[in-house]
Write a protein that holds these residues in place. Structure first.
Motif, PDB file in Angstrom:
ATOM      1  N   PHE A 154       0.841  -1.195   0.000  1.00 40.73           N
ATOM      2  CA  PHE A 154       0.000   0.000   0.000  1.00 40.73           C
ATOM      3  C   PHE A 154       0.877   1.246   0.000  1.00 40.73           C
ATOM      4  O   PHE A 154       1.833   1.338   0.765  1.00 40.73           O
ATOM      5  CB  PHE A 154      -0.887   0.036   1.236  1.00 40.73           C
ATOM      6  CG  PHE A 154      -2.184  -0.716   1.106  1.00 40.73           C
ATOM      7  CD1 PHE A 154      -3.389  -0.094   1.373  1.00 40.73           C
ATOM      8  CD2 PHE A 154      -2.203  -2.051   0.728  1.00 40.73           C
ATOM      9  CE1 PHE A 154      -4.596  -0.777   1.268  1.00 40.73           C
ATOM     10  CE2 PHE A 154      -3.390  -2.740   0.629  1.00 40.73           C
ATOM     11  CZ  PHE A 154      -4.601  -2.101   0.890  1.00 40.73           C
ATOM     12  N   THR A 155       0.539   2.224  -0.814  1.00 41.39           N
ATOM     13  CA  THR A 155       1.165   3.535  -0.756  1.00 41.39           C
ATOM     14  C   THR A 155       0.255   4.469   0.036  1.00 41.39           C
ATOM     15  O   THR A 155      -0.835   4.085   0.467  1.00 41.39           O
ATOM     16  CB  THR A 155       1.374   4.108  -2.164  1.00 41.39           C
ATOM     17  OG1 THR A 155       0.085   4.443  -2.721  1.00 41.39           O
ATOM     18  CG2 THR A 155       2.069   3.093  -3.075  1.00 41.39           C
ATOM     19  N   THR A 158      -3.149   4.576  -1.667  1.00 40.93           N
ATOM     20  CA  THR A 158      -3.950   3.364  -1.890  1.00 40.93           C
ATOM     21  C   THR A 158      -5.180   3.347  -0.983  1.00 40.93           C
ATOM     22  O   THR A 158      -5.088   3.634   0.211  1.00 40.93           O
ATOM     23  CB  THR A 158      -3.116   2.100  -1.616  1.00 40.93           C
ATOM     24  OG1 THR A 158      -1.963   2.095  -2.460  1.00 40.93           O
ATOM     25  CG2 THR A 158      -3.935   0.843  -1.892  1.00 40.93           C
ATOM     26  N   ASN A 281      -8.510   1.617  -5.828  1.00 39.14           N
ATOM     27  CA  ASN A 281      -7.723   2.187  -6.924  1.00 39.14           C
ATOM     28  C   ASN A 281      -6.561   1.288  -7.333  1.00 39.14           C
ATOM     29  O   ASN A 281      -5.627   1.726  -8.001  1.00 39.14           O
ATOM     30  CB  ASN A 281      -7.218   3.585  -6.562  1.00 39.14           C
ATOM     31  CG  ASN A 281      -6.335   3.615  -5.325  1.00 39.14           C
ATOM     32  OD1 ASN A 281      -6.157   2.600  -4.655  1.00 39.14           O
ATOM     33  ND2 ASN A 281      -5.794   4.774  -5.013  1.00 39.14           N
ATOM     34  N   LYS A 282      -6.634   0.007  -6.932  1.00 35.50           N
ATOM     35  CA  LYS A 282      -5.694  -0.999  -7.427  1.00 35.50           C
ATOM     36  C   LYS A 282      -6.371  -2.362  -7.312  1.00 35.50           C
ATOM     37  O   LYS A 282      -7.351  -2.529  -6.591  1.00 35.50           O
ATOM     38  CB  LYS A 282      -4.395  -0.989  -6.615  1.00 35.50           C
ATOM     39  CG  LYS A 282      -4.586  -1.352  -5.152  1.00 35.50           C
ATOM     40  CD  LYS A 282      -3.254  -1.463  -4.415  1.00 35.50           C
ATOM     41  CE  LYS A 282      -2.515  -2.716  -4.827  1.00 35.50           C
ATOM     42  NZ  LYS A 282      -1.257  -2.913  -4.096  1.00 35.50           N
ATOM     43  N   TYR A 284      -6.993  -5.956  -5.911  1.00 35.20           N
ATOM     44  CA  TYR A 284      -6.795  -6.406  -4.537  1.00 35.20           C
ATOM     45  C   TYR A 284      -7.605  -7.659  -4.286  1.00 35.20           C
ATOM     46  O   TYR A 284      -8.574  -7.951  -5.005  1.00 35.20           O
ATOM     47  CB  TYR A 284      -7.220  -5.309  -3.546  1.00 35.20           C
ATOM     48  CG  TYR A 284      -6.747  -5.559  -2.139  1.00 35.20           C
ATOM     49  CD1 TYR A 284      -5.396  -5.486  -1.816  1.00 35.20           C
ATOM     50  CD2 TYR A 284      -7.650  -5.870  -1.128  1.00 35.20           C
ATOM     51  CE1 TYR A 284      -4.958  -5.713  -0.525  1.00 35.20           C
ATOM     52  CE2 TYR A 284      -7.222  -6.094   0.168  1.00 35.20           C
ATOM     53  CZ  TYR A 284      -5.873  -6.023   0.457  1.00 35.20           C
ATOM     54  OH  TYR A 284      -5.436  -6.252   1.735  1.00 35.20           O
TER      55      TYR A 284
END
Length: 304
Positions: A154-155, A158, A281-282, A284
């Motif tokens: 995770f950034t 994220t 937004n990714k 998962y």
């Protein structure tokens, strides 16, 4: 970012059957009894510890029980998006920690989107979340679910939405009740509610690689009509209440204007619904074992 009881309300401190106060008392009493026994002190288990409500009574208090182990996802009304299907956005798999039960593994994929570019794989209940202002005899709900997530990269940007307690007509948009995973400032993961960082702060840390229980209770209304929300987290065998906006039960607009206030403008607009799954937004992956919506804490408990 993310998607956004009887006839009287639960009263804090009231020892109603299935209510939180009795649940806390059971946990506390179990510790007292164990400590007394270890010290060789004679003690008696209080009546309310022995008086756990029977399963048939709990079932009577439930408005929805996914029962994924026995029925897969057939208890849900809709797959989100509609072209989601087993083998693509979700799989029914053995519990990753063993025990022989079946759980649902959701995988959000780039080809599974709805209304925006963000991948999602979710399921939705029937529209059962209603406001008292439009004919519902009680707009207090206990919404419980259990989930398991893996370590992931995770950034700070994220976000992965796992759940929303009330979402729907007349238009799409963020729900205050939505719960998402984000990166904790010190590393690891934490919950954010309603895509509003100030509500939960950084206290709701979420462990990976184990089952976690959540119960969210709410009065489905605007703050001006008495709307409120409470939430509990179980990451290691005991339920702990979270503070939301610095309070255990803050009065908030649980229904968002132009998002879930359809009945206040047009009674023919359907009720809201609840969702679980993975959306963000990714891509998962998240596992879910239990999802219950009920009139009492015990009946909604996803770890029973």
């Amino acid at each position: 970012m993310g998607e956004r009881q009887e006839k009287t309300e639960a009263v804090p401190g009231h020892d109603q059957r299935g209510g939180l106060t009795r649940r806390k008392a059971i946990i506390a009493a179990a510790g007292v009894v164990a400590a007394a026994t270890a010290a060789g002190v004679a003690t008696q288990i209080p009546r309310w510890v022995e008086d756990e409500p029977p399963e048939q009574d709990l079932s009577a208090d439930r408005l929805f029980d996914a029962n994924i182990d026995e029925r897969g996802l057939s208890g849900y009304a809709k797959l989100i998006p509609e072209d989601n299907r087993e083998g693509l956005g979700y799989h029914l798999v053995p519990d990753p920690v063993g025990g022989g039960r079946q759980v649902a593994r959701f995988t959000s994929l780039p080809e599974l989107t709805l209304g925006n570019e963000f991948p999602r794989s979710m399921v939705e209940t029937e529209p059962i979340i209603k406001a008292a202002a439009h004919g519902n005899d009680n707009d207090v709900y206990f919404n419980g679910f259990s989930f398991y997530v893996l370590d992931d990269d995770f950034t700070d940007q994220t976000w992965i939405t796992l759940y929303t307690g009330g979402y729907g007509p007349p238009s799409n948009g963020p729900s205050l009740l939505g719960i998402m995973l984000v990166k904790h400032p010190d590393g690891g993961l934490m919950f954010r509610m309603g895509d509003e960082p100030q509500l939960l702060g950084t206290e709701a840390r979420i462990p990976t690689g184990q089952w976690v229980g959540v119960i969210q209770s709410y009065k489905y209304a605007y703050a001006s009509n008495g709307g409120w929300v409470e939430m509990w987290l179980n990451t290691g065998g005991a339920w702990e209440q979270l503070r939301i906006n610095g309070e255990t039960r803050p009065n908030l607009d649980i229904m968002r204007p132009n998002v879930t206030d359809g009945w206040y403008k047009d009674p023919s607009v359907p009720a809201s619904f609840s969702r679980i799954g993975a959306y963000g937004n990714k891509s998962y992956e998240a596992f879910f074992a239990t999802h219950r919506i009920a009139r009492t804490f015990d009946a909604a408990d996803p770890l029973r």
